[in-house]
Write a protein that holds these residues in place. Sequence first.
Motif, PDB file in Angstrom:
ATOM      1  N   ILE A  82       1.099  -1.149  -0.092  1.00 57.27           N
ATOM      2  CA  ILE A  82      -0.094  -0.012  -0.036  1.00 57.27           C
ATOM      3  C   ILE A  82       0.810   1.163  -0.074  1.00 57.27           C
ATOM      4  N   ALA A  83       0.451   2.213  -0.835  1.00 56.33           N
ATOM      5  CA  ALA A  83       1.363   3.384  -0.727  1.00 56.33           C
ATOM      6  C   ALA A  83       0.390   4.516  -0.280  1.00 56.33           C
ATOM      7  N   LYS A  84       1.223   5.431   0.504  1.00 56.88           N
ATOM      8  CA  LYS A  84       0.364   6.467   0.859  1.00 56.88           C
ATOM      9  C   LYS A  84       0.864   7.836   0.270  1.00 56.88           C
ATOM     10  N   LEU A  85      -0.084   8.611  -0.495  1.00 52.61           N
ATOM     11  CA  LEU A  85       0.324   9.829  -1.025  1.00 52.61           C
ATOM     12  C   LEU A  85       0.295  10.880  -0.164  1.00 52.61           C
ATOM     13  N   GLY A  86       1.206  11.731  -0.227  1.00 50.76           N
ATOM     14  CA  GLY A  86       1.177  12.936   0.703  1.00 50.76           C
ATOM     15  C   GLY A  86       1.943  13.921   0.350  1.00 50.76           C
ATOM     16  N   ARG A  87       1.947  15.244   0.794  1.00 53.63           N
ATOM     17  CA  ARG A  87       2.744  16.124   0.787  1.00 53.63           C
ATOM     18  C   ARG A  87       2.778  16.832  -0.740  1.00 53.63           C
ATOM     19  N   LEU A  88       1.835  16.734  -1.298  1.00 50.23           N
ATOM     20  CA  LEU A  88       1.359  17.346  -2.718  1.00 50.23           C
ATOM     21  C   LEU A  88       1.320  18.830  -2.417  1.00 50.23           C
ATOM     22  N   ALA A  89       2.230  19.362  -2.987  1.00 44.43           N
ATOM     23  CA  ALA A  89       2.224  21.017  -3.002  1.00 44.43           C
ATOM     24  C   ALA A  89       2.631  21.548  -4.381  1.00 44.43           C
ATOM     25  N   VAL A  90       1.867  22.886  -4.816  1.00 48.05           N
ATOM     26  CA  VAL A  90       2.471  23.266  -5.839  1.00 48.05           C
ATOM     27  C   VAL A  90       2.372  24.730  -5.668  1.00 48.05           C
ATOM     28  N   LEU A  91       3.555  25.561  -5.990  1.00 48.74           N
ATOM     29  CA  LEU A  91       3.530  26.783  -5.577  1.00 48.74           C
ATOM     30  C   LEU A  91       2.566  27.710  -6.138  1.00 48.74           C
ATOM     31  N   ASN A  92       2.110  28.625  -5.376  1.00 46.80           N
ATOM     32  CA  ASN A  92       0.638  29.480  -5.969  1.00 46.80           C
ATOM     33  C   ASN A  92       1.017  30.032  -7.250  1.00 46.80           C
ATOM     34  N   THR A  93       2.341  30.622  -7.538  1.00 42.20           N
ATOM     35  CA  THR A  93       2.280  31.327  -8.889  1.00 42.20           C
ATOM     36  C   THR A  93       2.244  30.058 -10.134  1.00 42.20           C
ATOM     37  N   ALA A  94       2.331  28.871  -9.692  1.00 41.39           N
ATOM     38  CA  ALA A  94       2.464  27.979 -10.837  1.00 41.39           C
ATOM     39  C   ALA A  94       1.123  26.834 -10.966  1.00 41.39           C
ATOM     40  N   ARG A  95       0.110  27.527 -10.148  1.00 43.73           N
ATOM     41  CA  ARG A  95      -0.995  26.791 -10.122  1.00 43.73           C
ATOM     42  C   ARG A  95      -1.947  26.856 -11.311  1.00 43.73           C
ATOM     43  N   ASN A 114       5.892  -0.938  -9.475  1.00 40.82           N
ATOM     44  CA  ASN A 114       6.391  -1.528  -8.184  1.00 40.82           C
ATOM     45  C   ASN A 114       5.423  -2.216  -7.489  1.00 40.82           C
ATOM     46  N   ASP A 115       4.251  -2.696  -8.243  1.00 35.65           N
ATOM     47  CA  ASP A 115       3.409  -3.815  -7.507  1.00 35.65           C
ATOM     48  C   ASP A 115       2.593  -3.289  -6.174  1.00 35.65           C
ATOM     49  N   TYR A 116       2.607  -1.959  -6.060  1.00 36.35           N
ATOM     50  CA  TYR A 116       1.556  -1.503  -5.374  1.00 36.35           C
ATOM     51  C   TYR A 116       0.134  -1.609  -5.846  1.00 36.35           C
ATOM     52  N   HIS A 117      -0.813  -2.086  -4.966  1.00 32.58           N
ATOM     53  CA  HIS A 117      -2.167  -2.180  -5.359  1.00 32.58           C
ATOM     54  C   HIS A 117      -3.220  -1.272  -5.199  1.00 32.58           C
ATOM     55  N   THR A 118      -2.793  -0.414  -3.942  1.00 28.96           N
ATOM     56  CA  THR A 118      -3.462   0.362  -3.318  1.00 28.96           C
ATOM     57  C   THR A 118      -2.902   1.767  -2.860  1.00 28.96           C
ATOM     58  N   ILE A 119      -3.340   2.857  -3.074  1.00 30.94           N
ATOM     59  CA  ILE A 119      -2.989   4.036  -2.759  1.00 30.94           C
ATOM     60  C   ILE A 119      -4.170   4.912  -1.997  1.00 30.94           C
ATOM     61  N   ILE A 153     -10.102  14.211   4.483  1.00 31.84           N
ATOM     62  CA  ILE A 153     -10.819  13.030   4.466  1.00 31.84           C
ATOM     63  C   ILE A 153      -9.840  11.928   3.753  1.00 31.84           C
ATOM     64  N   ARG A 154     -10.107  10.557   4.067  1.00 33.43           N
ATOM     65  CA  ARG A 154      -9.284   9.680   3.573  1.00 33.43           C
ATOM     66  C   ARG A 154      -9.826   9.148   2.357  1.00 33.43           C
ATOM     67  N   MET A 155      -9.012   9.108   1.324  1.00 32.22           N
ATOM     68  CA  MET A 155      -9.440   8.568  -0.058  1.00 32.22           C
ATOM     69  C   MET A 155      -8.406   7.454  -0.465  1.00 32.22           C
ATOM     70  N   PHE A 156      -9.011   6.725  -1.480  1.00 32.50           N
ATOM     71  CA  PHE A 156      -8.363   5.677  -1.882  1.00 32.50           C
ATOM     72  C   PHE A 156      -8.555   5.373  -3.265  1.00 32.50           C
ATOM     73  N   MET A 157      -7.442   4.751  -4.031  1.00 32.25           N
ATOM     74  CA  MET A 157      -7.317   4.213  -5.131  1.00 32.25           C
ATOM     75  C   MET A 157      -6.907   2.865  -5.143  1.00 32.25           C
ATOM     76  N   ARG A 158      -7.893   1.891  -5.568  1.00 37.17           N
ATOM     77  CA  ARG A 158      -7.717   0.678  -5.278  1.00 37.17           C
ATOM     78  C   ARG A 158      -7.488  -0.179  -6.675  1.00 37.17           C
ATOM     79  N   ASN A 159      -6.677  -1.503  -6.739  1.00 38.80           N
ATOM     80  CA  ASN A 159      -6.640  -2.377  -7.659  1.00 38.80           C
ATOM     81  C   ASN A 159      -5.965  -1.446  -8.926  1.00 38.80           C
ATOM     82  N   ILE A 160      -4.962  -0.979  -8.618  1.00 41.80           N
ATOM     83  CA  ILE A 160      -4.098   0.016  -9.511  1.00 41.80           C
ATOM     84  C   ILE A 160      -3.352  -0.925 -10.423  1.00 41.80           C
TER      85      ILE A 160
END
Length: 160
Positions: A82-95, A114-119, A153-160
């Motif tokens: 399982i992979a945990k996605l985090g710390r997604l950030a984009v500078l406000n001038t590049a949004r 790399n054989d992760y099935h869930t994020i 809120i927790r969100m998922f992507m499964r069976n990737i």
Amino acid sequence: MVRYTNVSVRQLDFPKGIDDALKVRIAVFVEEQKYTLESELDNHDEGSYHWAAYCDKENEDGSIEKNVPVGTIRMIPKPGNIAKLGRLAVLNTARGLYIGQLLVKELIDFCKKNDYHTIVLHSQYPRRGFYAKLGFVIEQGEEIFSEDGTPHIRMFMRNI
């Protein structure tokens, strides 16, 4: 007005290589969103995978800076592929340049190869629509919770 061109995404090496990611994270989470530096530097960087988005930046005076870090994302490996996605950030001038989407797609591709099935991710509640457009879902029974004083809120992507 600042203009960005030539977007590229690169995986970073820990520890020295994540300096560009930390610059973006501090600018977005600490300076802009007012989280504490201590909460941002959470001791999960070691053992995680990191990416940064770079652009050429055209300044108002016409000068050009090459390979300026404008976005970042982190993936924490969890037990059971399982992979945990985090710390997604984009500078406000590049949004608005789809850099966040590029970073998430890069992480998803890495997980597939790399054989992760869930994020899993903890989305700031008002930003959940961004992740939903990329295929993440809020599963039945998930509730809003506070993380560093902000509704998430927790969100998922499964069976990737």
